[in-house]
Write a protein that holds these residues in place. Structure first.
Motif, PDB file in Angstrom:
ATOM      1  N   LYS A  14       0.825  -1.202   0.000  1.00 13.88           N
ATOM      2  CA  LYS A  14       0.000   0.000   0.000  1.00 13.88           C
ATOM      3  C   LYS A  14       0.862   1.255   0.000  1.00 13.88           C
ATOM      4  O   LYS A  14       1.966   1.280   0.529  1.00 13.88           O
ATOM      5  CB  LYS A  14      -0.915   0.012   1.225  1.00 13.88           C
ATOM      6  CG  LYS A  14      -1.957  -1.096   1.219  1.00 13.88           C
ATOM      7  CD  LYS A  14      -2.870  -0.979   2.406  1.00 13.88           C
ATOM      8  CE  LYS A  14      -3.951  -2.058   2.384  1.00 13.88           C
ATOM      9  NZ  LYS A  14      -4.871  -1.951   3.544  1.00 13.88           N
ATOM     10  N   LEU A  16       0.371   5.573   0.602  1.00 14.80           N
ATOM     11  CA  LEU A  16      -0.496   6.573   1.200  1.00 14.80           C
ATOM     12  C   LEU A  16      -0.214   7.923   0.552  1.00 14.80           C
ATOM     13  O   LEU A  16       0.917   8.411   0.582  1.00 14.80           O
ATOM     14  CB  LEU A  16      -0.252   6.648   2.716  1.00 14.80           C
ATOM     15  CG  LEU A  16      -1.126   7.660   3.476  1.00 14.80           C
ATOM     16  CD1 LEU A  16      -2.598   7.254   3.383  1.00 14.80           C
ATOM     17  CD2 LEU A  16      -0.689   7.735   4.935  1.00 14.80           C
ATOM     18  N   SER A  32      -5.302   5.890   0.548  1.00 14.78           N
ATOM     19  CA  SER A  32      -4.481   4.684   0.605  1.00 14.78           C
ATOM     20  C   SER A  32      -4.815   3.833  -0.625  1.00 14.78           C
ATOM     21  O   SER A  32      -5.983   3.541  -0.896  1.00 14.78           O
ATOM     22  CB  SER A  32      -4.758   3.908   1.890  1.00 14.78           C
ATOM     23  OG  SER A  32      -4.005   2.699   1.903  1.00 14.78           O
TER      24      SER A  32
END
Length: 293
Positions: A14, A16, A32
């Motif tokens: 992931k 952000l 995200s």
């Protein structure tokens, strides 16, 4: 860690994205997202762009992106011009035939094709119609030939006509050629060998009985004329029509539409039908056999 786990780890990794204020670096918004989602979004974006480009290339931007666009447009223009030329050629041929017929009339020759003057081109009879024809209707006897010659020359002297009694046709039923008002009666002494019947405009004219068309042409005096030979050397004649719907040699049934009422020819003074009945070369008074009102 094997390859499958590495790929899964890479796809699920992931990131952000954070949006902050410049003054105090406080967070305004954050997002995200994984690499897999980024890839799917990119694929969807390219598919939408491709679909939009394809539609534009076939519509608004076809002249820029479609290599066959100009060729298709030229083909359409050529086809339209070809149709226009064909129509003009048909009109020119029709006018040439019309002028030729006028010249023949002035010079006293026989008429040619009169289809350009408003008469439909005669259709050909199919094999079934030919089988159903009555052979005796096509036999032009001496009396029939006499009638045909009668319409192309002056009428004979009234004294040469024999008197025909009404009883000669007691077994025959005649359809009225048209419904209307009789304005001119049967007067052989005045060379008027039929009836003048006034009716509505564009009223169809019908054959009085079964028979075969022996005359279907245009003359200077009587306009569009059609004559039908019936059984027993009986002939019916219909003059001053606006349109002829049957041609010579065609069989007709009693009550069948053969023409349209009109006002053609020099001898007419208004829209009407001049109707004659001839029996063995002699004129009959149609009112003795037919009711017109």
């Amino acid at each position: 860690m094997n390859l499958q786990e590495k790929i899964k780890s890479w796809a699920e990794k992931k990131y952000l994205f954070v949006i902050r204020r410049e003054e105090d670096f406080s967070v305004i918004s954050s997002l995200s997202i994984t690499k897999l989602k980024v890839g799917l979004i990119m694929i969807l974006f390219f598919m939408v762009c491709f679909a939009i480009s394809l539609v534009l290339s076939k519509s608004l931007l076809a002249s820029w992106f479609d290599p066959t666009f100009q060729e298709s447009e030229n083909t359409k223009k050529i086809y339209a011009l070809s149709e226009t030329i064909d129509s003009l050629m048909l009109e020119v041929e029709a006018k040439d035939r019309y002028v030729d017929n006028i010249q023949r009339i002035i010079s006293g020759e026989a008429l040619g094709d009169t289809s350009s003057a408003g008469v439909p081109v005669p259709r050909r009879m199919d094999s079934l119609e030919k089988k159903n024809l009555k052979p005796d209707l096509f036999v032009a006897g001496e009396a029939t030939q006499k009638i045909v010659e009668e319409f192309e020359s002056m009428a004979p002297d009234e004294r040469s006509f024999e008197r025909i009694s009404v009883s000669s046709f007691t077994d025959n039923y005649f359809f009225p050629p048209i419904k209307g008002v009789v304005t001119g009666g049967f007067k052989p002494s005045e060379n008027h060998f039929g009836l003048d019947i006034v009716s509505e405009e564009n009223e169809p004219v019908k054959s009085v009985a079964d028979g075969t068309v022996i005359i279907s042409h245009w003359t200077l005096e009587t306009g569009y004329v059609i004559g039908i030979q019936h059984s027993n050397e009986l002939i019916s004649v219909y003059k001053h029509n606006s349109v002829l719907l049957k041609s010579e040699g065609e069989p007709v049934s009693g009550g069948e539409v053969i023409s349209v009422i009109g006002n053609t020819g020099e001898q007419t003074t208004g829209q009407h039908l001049h109707f004659e009945l001839w029996y063995k070369g002699n004129p009959l008074n149609p009112q003795e056999f037919i009711t017109f009102d």
